[in-house]
Design an enzyme around this catalytic site. Structure first.
Site: not given
Ligand SMILES: [Fe+2]
Ligand SMILES: [Fe+2]
Length: 347
Positions: A123, A127, A187, A221
């Site tokens: 993750h 980004y 989360e 997630e």
């Protein structure tokens, strides 16, 4: 409160009988034995997490490169701040999960934590790929480290960071429960005004590649939320003395603080300046999530009037629907979305 000791890594005298296995305080061999699992949810979790494998660079960001400089100022600022927060969250997750794993004595659960840790690394990399594609290296670094200068963002990161740091120095079962709850809140609450913002860009036809990255992240997630909810539920069964009225109030206060902060953050970064979103929509959605998460742990709703998904936010689910992610986003949005049933979470 009991002191916890990190489990030995090599432990030939560990228990092989799964009936003796415990989430904490057990005597594990650390052997990865896939045919001898105690917790029934682990094998489906493991399979789901493996099936979710994805590679950030396989998503095309060409349209985003053109869209980003054309975003209205408030939308671009929100994009940057939300990304800065998400990078921080996924990075601290990557770093913290092995610390929790040192005290979990059910090896099958450690397998899940390891996969989760890998996914958090992916993750943060996604980004980075998004920023490398849409802006200059200087702008990228400003966004990555914005949390050092933006006071609101720094406060948020300090809250979660302090909770994680607390377990670095206080090794006891109550502090472990607190760090697990912090994970669950992260989360299940913290990501969501960010996700909502990206999905709103999507329904306005902007930044489709970033939206698709977020959809894959969101799908992961959901499994992380499922993992921590299950771990807390197992602790409730195995260590009921941890769930005193006082401790449950403590967990509830943590969740409510998380909800309060997420709403304040949403008002700060999104406010009433982004087309398609309002402060009221953010507030209602985050309170609804707060209820969903607390009820997910077996307790009563906290926020009256927010037990149903707000009608104004039904579109969030269409984007985050886990079953839709594998379909090509561009082709799927008009046809398949219409016939897909809403999936709330894997909870
Ligand atoms: Fe993540
Ligand atoms: Fe996660």
């Amino acid at each position: 409160m009991s002191i916890l000791h990190a489990k030995p890594l090599f432990n030939p005298m560990g228990d092989t009988d799964k009936n003796h296995r415990r989430m904490i305080g057990g005597n594990t061999t650390n052997l990865n034995d896939f045919n001898n699992m105690k917790y029934p949810w682990v094998s489906s979790w493991y399979r789901q997490a493996m099936n979710n494998f994805w590679i950030p660079e396989e998503i095309n960001l060409n349209t985003d490169v053109k869209d980003y400089p054309l975003l209205p100022q408030p939308e671009r600022e929100a994009y940057d701040k939300i990304l800065s927060f998400l990078v921080f969250l996924d990075s601290i997750q990557t770093a913290n999960l092995p610390c929790i794993g040192q005290y979990i004595t059910a090896n099958e659960v450690n397998l899940c934590l390891t996969i989760q840790g890998f996914q958090e690394a992916v993750h943060s990399q996604s980004y980075s790929y998004m920023l490398d594609s849409i802006c200059s290296p200087v702008e990228r670094d400003n966004i990555l480290y914005q949390w050092k200068e933006d006071e609101h963002l720094l406060r948020r990161n300090t809250f979660i960071g302090d909770l994680y740091n607390e377990f670095q120095v206080k090794k006891d079962d109550v502090t472990l429960l607190r760090v697990m709850m912090a994970n669950y809140i992260l989360e299940g609450i913290y990501f969501y005004s960010g996700f909502m913002f990206f999905y709103n860009l999507g329904r306005n036809g902007k930044m489709p590649g970033s939206v698709q990255e977020i959809r894959y992240i969101n799908r992961d997630e959901n499994t992380h939320l499922w993992l921590f909810r299950s771990m807390i539920a197992e602790l409730k069964r195995e260590e009921p003395q941890l769930f005193t009225e006082e401790n449950v109030e403590m967990l509830k206060a943590m969740l409510m603080e998380g909800v309060r902060q997420e709403i304040a953050w949403g008002h700060y970064v999104i406010g009433d300046n982004v087309q398609g979103l309002t402060k009221d929509m953010v507030t209602a959605y985050i309170k609804y999530l707060g209820n969903l998460r607390w009820m997910g742990l077996g307790f009563e709703a906290i926020y009256e009037g927010f037990t149903e998904e707000p009608e104004s936010m039904a579109w969030v689910n269409q984007y985050s629907n886990a079953n839709m992610v594998k379909t090509d986003f561009f082709e799927a949005k008009s046809t398949a979305y219409a016939k897909s049933a809403a999936i709330l979470d894997d909870l």
